[in-house]
Design a protein around this motif. Structure first.
Motif, mmCIF file in Angstrom:
data_model
loop_
_atom_site.group_PDB
_atom_site.id
_atom_site.type_symbol
_atom_site.label_atom_id
_atom_site.label_comp_id
_atom_site.label_asym_id
_atom_site.label_seq_id
_atom_site.Cartn_x
_atom_site.Cartn_y
_atom_site.Cartn_z
ATOM 1 N N ASP A 189 50.489 45.068 40.817
ATOM 2 C CA ASP A 189 49.575 43.928 40.917
ATOM 3 C C ASP A 189 48.290 44.283 40.189
ATOM 4 O OD1 ASP A 189 51.330 42.511 42.372
ATOM 5 O OD2 ASP A 189 50.176 42.525 44.236
ATOM 6 N N THR A 229 40.355 38.176 41.165
ATOM 7 C CA THR A 229 41.701 37.663 40.896
ATOM 8 C C THR A 229 42.724 38.782 40.984
ATOM 9 O OG1 THR A 229 41.301 38.008 38.555
ATOM 10 C CG2 THR A 229 40.988 35.775 39.387
ATOM 11 N N ARG A 230 43.963 38.397 41.215
ATOM 12 C CA ARG A 230 45.058 39.355 41.253
ATOM 13 C C ARG A 230 46.270 38.705 40.596
ATOM 14 N NH1 ARG A 230 45.612 40.926 46.863
ATOM 15 N NH2 ARG A 230 47.402 39.611 47.194
ATOM 16 N N ARG A 231 47.060 39.504 39.897
ATOM 17 C CA ARG A 231 48.213 38.923 39.200
ATOM 18 C C ARG A 231 49.368 39.916 39.261
ATOM 19 N NH1 ARG A 231 48.409 35.197 34.673
ATOM 20 N NH2 ARG A 231 50.478 35.333 33.743
ATOM 21 N N GLY A 265 43.199 36.753 32.525
ATOM 22 C CA GLY A 265 43.476 35.485 31.863
ATOM 23 C C GLY A 265 43.754 35.610 30.383
ATOM 24 N N ALA A 280 44.499 40.933 35.130
ATOM 25 C CA ALA A 280 44.293 39.630 35.766
ATOM 26 C C ALA A 280 43.112 38.915 35.131
ATOM 27 C CB ALA A 280 44.052 39.840 37.259
ATOM 28 N N ILE A 326 52.381 41.862 37.901
ATOM 29 C CA ILE A 326 52.821 42.211 36.547
ATOM 30 C C ILE A 326 54.225 42.816 36.649
ATOM 31 C CG2 ILE A 326 52.308 43.595 34.489
ATOM 32 C CD1 ILE A 326 50.080 41.608 35.090
#
Lengths: 285, 639
Positions: free
Chosen positions: B572, B580-582, B622, B620, B584
């Motif tokens: 993450d 923010t967190r995304r 963008g 994260a 991966i």
């Protein structure tokens, strides 16, 4: 075989004992940095030329209190502090840069530069430009002596300091390839297995003779080596120490008298030398 | 009595008579071990360093064609490197052992010994550091704490970037590279002799930046950068060295993720004076003073302009001594630092914040026997943000034979809270960030065991490290009141722990031909987990498994090639600074480079990065990093 001689030498030395200061014939004490075969060769050479065995102690051990004449073999031994008024000759200690007043005479790993250049010219008659690499500050004096000797014999010595030694590949890439031969100074910071391989390959790829400063390097693929043996350096140390004890004024740096040229025939042929090598003392197939 | 079959004896005797073994004696006498300075602040063998050390050389940087500091560090064991844009224009995350955030407060980063760690946000603006790739001599990476020598914040590791000194002859270099994502040029000139040398270098880069993650639009991620460096060296005698280093970087950049036209400017400049002298008594002294300044301006940080000025003054004196016939080494020193920041927006009401640090430190190592070395370091630091803080480390190194060392170590290192976490007051949209003046420093403890060896005549380098680390009172953010405005504050009643394995192998076939492989296992426990309002879940913030392999080769007729392949497990990505967190997914990365040297000093090259996919998302922020192709030429003049 040499390893087995070492305890024997120690035993003989212990039996011989050491003379006291002020006595008629002071017996030197040898300090060895380690039990490496190279140091033992120098020690054997020293004892041959001295004419007798001597007391041998490790570099970090305390020498007999009455001793005042010393042979230091290796950098670790040479860098220790010496008793006041002692007479010291150091050999196989290329990284020991400074000498403490007049107390220490250093036997250089580099043979007499004039002889060295002369033997190079005999081996490489077309030698006009010699590229010399060195790294440690302790090698500066030898590099300058080599430059001067080259100048006297019509050889341009391009002396180049490689500091840090990791820059050697970069320096090699930058040179224009007009050199007639490459020489690595016997500089401990520079002469590593990795650097040796780099220069050997560079020289082979361009057909330039690569000359090494110690005999074993010819076995590893250097075109030739021009060197004094460690045994001869030990002999030079003995002669120098004897001269100093006899009251003579010895220079700070002394050099072995005998120079040996060893040619690696296969490597030499690969760069267009040979087929015969009349100026060589030894030819490796 | 042990009995071996005949063929075993034959094999053993063949091995013992191999050329490599025969030649070992030749180099035994000359062997000068590779020097590593960072580990103990004195030159020493890499395999006898009391901490885990990795070195990237200038030769590797050129052979693999790295074009940024993040690239230089990306494929190394134990490091976490991501292309990531923070809200204030930082363009990379670099951490060790998994604690990835926009600003990794626990990493100390030095350029020629000068700290470039930013005390106001706690981290490093990697892309805008005033250091150029063409100037780098080597990068030394210490994984694990080394605060006893480098002061607070050297907890997860120390990265020491060492730039090249001026040579002894006139020389120059120019290069140009361009591709689908950037164009850059670099020039350098140096001149001098034995007593005096000078080097000037300049680098320019312009890049359109990354697109948004699906690649459909520009993410406002452009960069225009200029860097200029000057270094003057004087050796009035063989034992003394005086140096002046100065430089700066000037950048304008887009900040993705906010308004499409948000722009920022970063300006760095520094001056450094260094004097060092070798002493007759097997020792040396060194004194360094430096000044640096960083200015940040952003025209629309969400809705409002932000600007700040940060500055730092440093002075340090150091004494190294070798004694007991070379069996003992001592380093002792003292340092003083004044760092500060001024920003009307980030520190509302109290725009000028300062931190003054005074520190004394020492490090001792002693060869107890030929095979056993003990090393220990201690530092005591007094500062405004952390009061009196000790740091220490101890290690035992056992060398059963030369070039092989087993290491056991323990270290404890404090990390000072960044000035913003302590004194900040920043209204951003509907959220107000408020510092906590009672925040004490984080404390990191680390236990490590390592095995380092060189074999096959030095051609094979092998390193294994196992570690367990614990951070107590790790700083995190929490919602103090729901608002409006919502108030976010900082606290540190928290604990995080990490354990891992780092394995690294490198084999050099010959000059210019080498392969390497490294594997990293990282696992983190974090008491606070996803409750952190900045969305940093450290437990999943790093790939559990990472593997890198690579190789470089000088081929025939001046042709050379290099390949790098990396694998990362899923993780993450966190952006504490954006909240923010995304997630991966697991991924591979392939970089390749081919070059041709038509004549000494010249090089033409083509390279491709991220060849396996059109776009890579690894943060994260963008944005996505697209596949890159580039080519270029470089020429060197002089020795």
């Amino acid at each position: 075989m040499r390893r087995s001689l070492f305890p024997l030498a120690l035993l003989l030395a212990a039996a011989a004992g050491a003379a006291r200061p002020g006595g008629g014939s002071p017996a030197p004490v040898a300090l060895l940095s380690s039990e490496s075969a190279h140091y033992r060769q120098a020690l054997e050479g020293f004892m041959e030329a001295w004419g007798s065995t001597v007391t041998v102690v490790a570099a970090d051990a305390r020498p007999p209190v009455e001793a005042w004449a010393f042979l230091a073999v290796g950098g670790k031994a040479a860098a220790r502090r010496w008793p006041r008024d002692s007479v010291v000759v150091a050999c196989l200690a290329p990284s020991v840069e400074s000498v403490e007043g007049d107390a220490v005479t250093r036997v250089s790993l580099l043979p007499d530069p004039a002889v060295l250049v002369s033997r190079m010219r005999a081996l490489l008659p077309r030698l006009r430009v010699l590229r010399v690499f060195w790294s440690s500050e302790s090698s500066r004096e030898d590099a300058e002596a080599l430059e001067a000797a080259g100048q006297r014999q019509g050889v341009v010595v391009l002396s180049e300091r490689v500091d840090p030694p990791s820059r050697l590949p970069e320096r090699l890439r930058a040179i224009d390839g007009k050199d007639d031969a490459l020489w690595l100074m016997p500089d401990p910071a520079l002469v590593t297995a990795e650097n040796f391989a780099i220069v050997r390959e560079y020289a082979a790829a361009r057909g330039i003779p690569f000359l090494g400063p110690t005999e074993g390097l010819a076995e590893r693929g250097a075109t030739a080596t021009i060197s004094a043996t460690f045994r001869d350096m030990g002999r030079a140390a003995a002669l120098s120490l004897r001269a100093r004890l006899d009251g003579g004024a010895e220079p700070e740096i002394v050099r072995a008298a005998r120079v040996t040229v060893t040619v690696n025939a296969a490597a030499a042929r690969a760069v267009g030398l040979g087929p015969a090598f009349p100026s060589a003392d030894k030819v490796l197939p | 009595m042990l009995r071996f079959p005949f063929w075993v004896g034959l094999l053993l005797s063949a091995l013992s008579a191999s050329p490599a073994r025969a030649a070992e004696d030749v180099f035994e006498f000359f062997r000068e071990e590779a020097k590593v300075y960072t580990a103990s602040r004195r030159p020493e063998s890499a395999w006898r360093a009391p901490v885990a050390v990795d070195v990237v050389t200038a030769e590797e940087i050129r052979a693999y064609g790295y074009s940024s500091l993040a690239d230089v560090l990306r494929f190394r064991a134990g490091l976490d490197v991501y292309d990531a844009r923070s809200a204030d224009g930082s363009r990379a995350i670099v951490s060790a052992r998994g604690f990835t955030r926009d600003f990794v407060a626990e990493m100390q980063v030095l350029v020629d010994g000068r700290s470039v760690y930013s005390p106001f946000l706690g981290g490093v603006y990697w892309a805008s550091l005033p250091v150029q790739i063409q100037d780098i001599e080597r990068v030394e990476i210490v994984r694990g704490p080394n605060a006893a020598l480098y002061g607070s914040n050297a907890a997860l590791g120390v990265i020491n970037i060492i730039t090249r000194k001026p040579g002894q002859a006139a020389a120059g270099a120019v290069s140009a590279r361009g591709g689908n994502r950037s164009v850059s040029t670099a020039e350098a000139a140096e001149a001098g002799g034995r007593a005096l040398g000078l080097r000037v270098s300049h680098a320019f880069e312009t890049a359109p930046g990354n697109p948004v993650p699906d690649g459909t639009a520009d993410a406002n991620d452009f960069l225009h950068s200029n860097k200029l460096n000057l270094r003057v060296r004087s050796n009035p005698d063989g034992a003394t060295e005086l140096e002046f280093l100065g430089g700066g970087s000037w950048q304008t950049l887009g900040v993705p993720g906010y308004a499409l036209d948000t722009r920022a400017s970063h300006t760095h400049d520094f001056q450094q004076l260094r004097a060092a002298r070798e002493l007759d008594s097997a020792g040396s002294v060194e004194a360094v003073i430096s000044r640096s300044e960083f200015r940040l301006g952003e025209d629309r940080f969400l809705s409002r302009p932000v600007d700040l000025r940060a500055y730092q003054y440093d002075a340090e004196a150091l004494h190294r001594l070798e004694w007991a016939d070379g069996r003992a080494n001592s380093v002792a020193g003292a340092s003083w630092r004044l760092s500060g920041v001024y920003s009307d927006q980030l520190f509302t009401g109290r725009p000028a914040q300062q931190n003054r640090v005074v520190r004394g430190f020492t490090h001792q190592s002693l060869e107890v026997t030929d095979r056993l070395t003990a090393a220990a370091g201690f530092s005591l630091e007094d500062s405004r943000v952390g009061d009196l803080q000790p740091a220490w480390q101890a290690a035992a190194l056992f060398s059963p034979r030369e070039d092989r060392t087993f290491r056991l170590s323990y270290a404890r290192a404090p990390t000072m809270p960044p000035l913003f976490n302590k004194y900040g007051d920043f209204l951003l949209g509907a959220t107000r960030f408020v510092g906590n003046e009672d925040l004490p420093p984080q404390q990191l403890s680390s236990w490590e065991a390592g095995w380092t060896c060189r074999a096959l005549d030095g051609a094979l380098k092998s390193d294994v490290t196992l570690y367990y680390m614990e951070i107590k009172d790790r700083i995190f953010s929490y919602i103090q009141s729901a608002g409006p405005p919502r108030v976010t504050a900082y606290d540190n009643r928290n604990r995080a722990a990490a354990r891992g394995v780092e394995l690294s192998e490198e084999y050099a076939f010959s000059s210019g031909r080498a392969v390497f492989a490294n594997y990293t296992f990282e696992k983190i426990q974090d008491d606070k987990g996803p409750t952190d309002t900045f969305a940093t879940d450290l437990r999943r913030g790093t790939p559990t498994h990472k593997l890198n392999v690579g190789g470089r080769a000088l081929l025939a007729r001046g042709v050379a090639g290099a390949v790098l392949l990396g694998y990362k497990d899923a993780y993450d990505a966190n952006s504490s600074n954006r909240g923010t967190r995304r997630p991966i997914p697991r991924s591979f990365r392939l970089d390749a480079r081919a070059s041709w040297t038509p004549r000494p000093g010249w090089e033409l090259f083509v390279a491709g990065m991220d060849l396996l996919q059109p776009y890579r998302v690894e943060s994260a922020d963008g944005t996505a990093s697209p596949r890159r192709f580039e080519g270029g030429v470089s020429a060197r003049f002089g020795p």
